[in-house]
Design a protein around this motif. Structure first.
Motif, mmCIF file in Angstrom:
data_model
loop_
_atom_site.group_PDB
_atom_site.id
_atom_site.type_symbol
_atom_site.label_atom_id
_atom_site.label_comp_id
_atom_site.label_asym_id
_atom_site.label_seq_id
_atom_site.Cartn_x
_atom_site.Cartn_y
_atom_site.Cartn_z
ATOM 1 N N ARG A 101 35.205 48.343 41.125
ATOM 2 C CA ARG A 101 33.928 48.764 40.581
ATOM 3 C C ARG A 101 34.056 49.104 39.111
ATOM 4 O O ARG A 101 35.130 49.523 38.645
ATOM 5 C CB ARG A 101 33.392 49.985 41.344
ATOM 6 N N LEU A 102 32.973 48.968 38.407
ATOM 7 C CA LEU A 102 32.857 49.446 37.029
ATOM 8 C C LEU A 102 32.250 50.836 37.091
ATOM 9 O O LEU A 102 31.384 51.103 37.920
ATOM 10 C CB LEU A 102 31.968 48.519 36.206
ATOM 11 N N GLY A 103 32.717 51.733 36.233
ATOM 12 C CA GLY A 103 32.174 53.077 36.227
ATOM 13 C C GLY A 103 33.220 54.085 36.635
ATOM 14 O O GLY A 103 34.408 53.770 36.709
ATOM 15 N N PRO A 104 32.811 55.300 36.899
ATOM 16 C CA PRO A 104 33.772 56.349 37.248
ATOM 17 C C PRO A 104 34.382 56.148 38.628
ATOM 18 O O PRO A 104 33.870 55.365 39.441
ATOM 19 C CB PRO A 104 32.940 57.628 37.197
ATOM 20 N N ILE A 105 35.440 56.866 38.893
ATOM 21 C CA ILE A 105 36.093 56.769 40.201
ATOM 22 C C ILE A 105 35.100 57.169 41.282
ATOM 23 O O ILE A 105 34.255 58.044 41.090
ATOM 24 C CB ILE A 105 37.357 57.647 40.227
ATOM 25 N N ALA A 106 35.190 56.516 42.423
ATOM 26 C CA ALA A 106 34.253 56.759 43.517
ATOM 27 C C ALA A 106 34.979 56.614 44.844
ATOM 28 O O ALA A 106 36.073 56.032 44.912
ATOM 29 C CB ALA A 106 33.081 55.794 43.437
ATOM 30 N N THR A 107 34.343 57.117 45.889
ATOM 31 C CA THR A 107 34.979 57.100 47.207
ATOM 32 C C THR A 107 34.082 56.537 48.291
ATOM 33 O O THR A 107 34.439 56.563 49.473
ATOM 34 C CB THR A 107 35.425 58.517 47.613
ATOM 35 N N THR A 108 32.910 56.064 47.926
ATOM 36 C CA THR A 108 31.993 55.536 48.929
ATOM 37 C C THR A 108 31.950 54.014 48.880
ATOM 38 O O THR A 108 32.040 53.401 47.817
ATOM 39 C CB THR A 108 30.579 56.079 48.717
ATOM 40 N N GLU A 109 31.789 53.418 50.047
ATOM 41 C CA GLU A 109 31.783 51.962 50.160
ATOM 42 C C GLU A 109 30.707 51.341 49.274
ATOM 43 O O GLU A 109 30.944 50.338 48.591
ATOM 44 C CB GLU A 109 31.559 51.568 51.618
ATOM 45 N N GLY A 110 29.544 51.939 49.252
ATOM 46 C CA GLY A 110 28.438 51.381 48.486
ATOM 47 C C GLY A 110 28.629 51.426 46.978
ATOM 48 O O GLY A 110 27.899 50.752 46.245
ATOM 49 N N SER A 111 29.604 52.190 46.518
ATOM 50 C CA SER A 111 29.865 52.295 45.081
ATOM 51 C C SER A 111 30.663 51.117 44.548
ATOM 52 O O SER A 111 30.748 50.929 43.342
ATOM 53 C CB SER A 111 30.615 53.590 44.784
ATOM 54 N N PHE A 112 31.274 50.355 45.442
ATOM 55 C CA PHE A 112 32.135 49.245 45.032
ATOM 56 C C PHE A 112 31.403 47.927 45.214
ATOM 57 O O PHE A 112 30.865 47.633 46.282
ATOM 58 C CB PHE A 112 33.434 49.260 45.846
ATOM 59 N N ARG A 113 31.415 47.121 44.170
ATOM 60 C CA ARG A 113 30.657 45.872 44.162
ATOM 61 C C ARG A 113 31.453 44.687 44.665
ATOM 62 O O ARG A 113 30.892 43.789 45.301
ATOM 63 C CB ARG A 113 30.178 45.604 42.731
ATOM 64 N N SER A 114 32.734 44.677 44.400
ATOM 65 C CA SER A 114 33.553 43.506 44.725
ATOM 66 C C SER A 114 34.574 43.848 45.798
ATOM 67 O O SER A 114 35.180 44.936 45.747
ATOM 68 C CB SER A 114 34.281 43.009 43.474
ATOM 69 N N TRP A 115 34.785 42.896 46.719
ATOM 70 C CA TRP A 115 35.654 43.141 47.874
ATOM 71 C C TRP A 115 36.554 41.937 48.149
ATOM 72 O O TRP A 115 36.159 40.792 47.944
ATOM 73 C CB TRP A 115 34.812 43.394 49.118
ATOM 74 N N GLY A 116 37.751 42.240 48.642
ATOM 75 C CA GLY A 116 38.628 41.202 49.136
ATOM 76 C C GLY A 116 38.336 40.902 50.602
ATOM 77 O O GLY A 116 37.445 41.505 51.206
ATOM 78 N N GLN A 117 39.109 39.970 51.156
ATOM 79 C CA GLN A 117 38.907 39.540 52.542
ATOM 80 C C GLN A 117 39.637 40.420 53.534
ATOM 81 O O GLN A 117 39.357 40.342 54.738
ATOM 82 C CB GLN A 117 39.364 38.090 52.699
ATOM 83 N N GLY A 118 40.548 41.232 53.063
ATOM 84 C CA GLY A 118 41.239 42.153 53.945
ATOM 85 C C GLY A 118 42.587 41.654 54.408
ATOM 86 O O GLY A 118 42.851 40.451 54.455
ATOM 87 N N THR A 119 43.455 42.607 54.750
ATOM 88 C CA THR A 119 44.759 42.303 55.324
ATOM 89 C C THR A 119 44.979 43.251 56.499
ATOM 90 O O THR A 119 44.668 44.441 56.417
ATOM 91 C CB THR A 119 45.874 42.423 54.266
ATOM 92 N N GLN A 120 45.511 42.719 57.588
ATOM 93 C CA GLN A 120 45.647 43.498 58.816
ATOM 94 C C GLN A 120 46.931 44.311 58.807
ATOM 95 O O GLN A 120 48.011 43.788 58.512
ATOM 96 C CB GLN A 120 45.639 42.571 60.029
ATOM 97 N N VAL A 121 46.790 45.571 59.158
ATOM 98 C CA VAL A 121 47.941 46.458 59.344
ATOM 99 C C VAL A 121 47.903 46.956 60.781
ATOM 100 O O VAL A 121 46.891 47.507 61.219
ATOM 101 C CB VAL A 121 47.899 47.641 58.365
ATOM 102 N N THR A 122 48.990 46.747 61.497
ATOM 103 C CA THR A 122 49.095 47.204 62.869
ATOM 104 C C THR A 122 50.326 48.083 63.006
ATOM 105 O O THR A 122 51.434 47.660 62.652
ATOM 106 C CB THR A 122 49.188 46.021 63.843
ATOM 107 N N VAL A 123 50.115 49.305 63.488
ATOM 108 C CA VAL A 123 51.205 50.255 63.653
ATOM 109 C C VAL A 123 51.408 50.494 65.148
ATOM 110 O O VAL A 123 50.501 50.980 65.829
ATOM 111 C CB VAL A 123 50.915 51.576 62.931
#
Length: 123
Positions: A99-121
């Motif tokens: 995201r552009l702008g100040p640090i944030a912690t909410t999903e809606g604050s971030f504009r761009s996303w990757g496809q994800g990577t799976q972590v299994t413990v």
């Protein structure tokens, strides 16, 4: 436009470690706040960690404080998530976000996303 590609996920035993990486392209990396989120099956996507442009400020979810560390290398246009002392409840798909702008912690604050990577413990 921003493109994000995560890597480094996998299967690990409880107590083990993994380091996730997220490669950034398309814009000036150092302008962006970067974050990590995760989503377990059947659950909402939740904030994990975020880091400011220069890496001078970070934020973590309470559930990962003291175990996970977010960092960035602006020369390599990459953000990392070092995960130690992993628990079965850390099992999820991990997403990188920008995201552009100040640090944030909410999903809606971030504009761009990757496809994800799976972590299994495993326990």
């Amino acid at each position: 436009q921003v493109q994000l590609v995560e890597s480094g996920g996998g299967l690990v035993q409880a107590g083990g470690s993994l380091r996730l990486s997220c490669a950034f392209s398309g814009r000036t990396f150092s302008n962006y706040v970067m974050g990590w989120f995760r989503q377990a099956p059947g659950k909402e996507r939740n904030f994990v960690a975020a880091i400011t442009w220069g890496g001078g400020s970070t934020s973590y979810a309470d559930s990962v404080k003291g175990r996970f560390t977010i960092s960035r290398d602006n020369a390599k246009k990459t953000v990392y998530l070092q995960m130690n002392s992993l628990k079965p409840e850390d099992t999820a798909t991990y997403y990188c976000a920008a995201r552009l702008g100040p640090i944030a912690t909410t999903e809606g604050s971030f504009r761009s996303w990757g496809q994800g990577t799976q972590v299994t413990v495993s326990s």
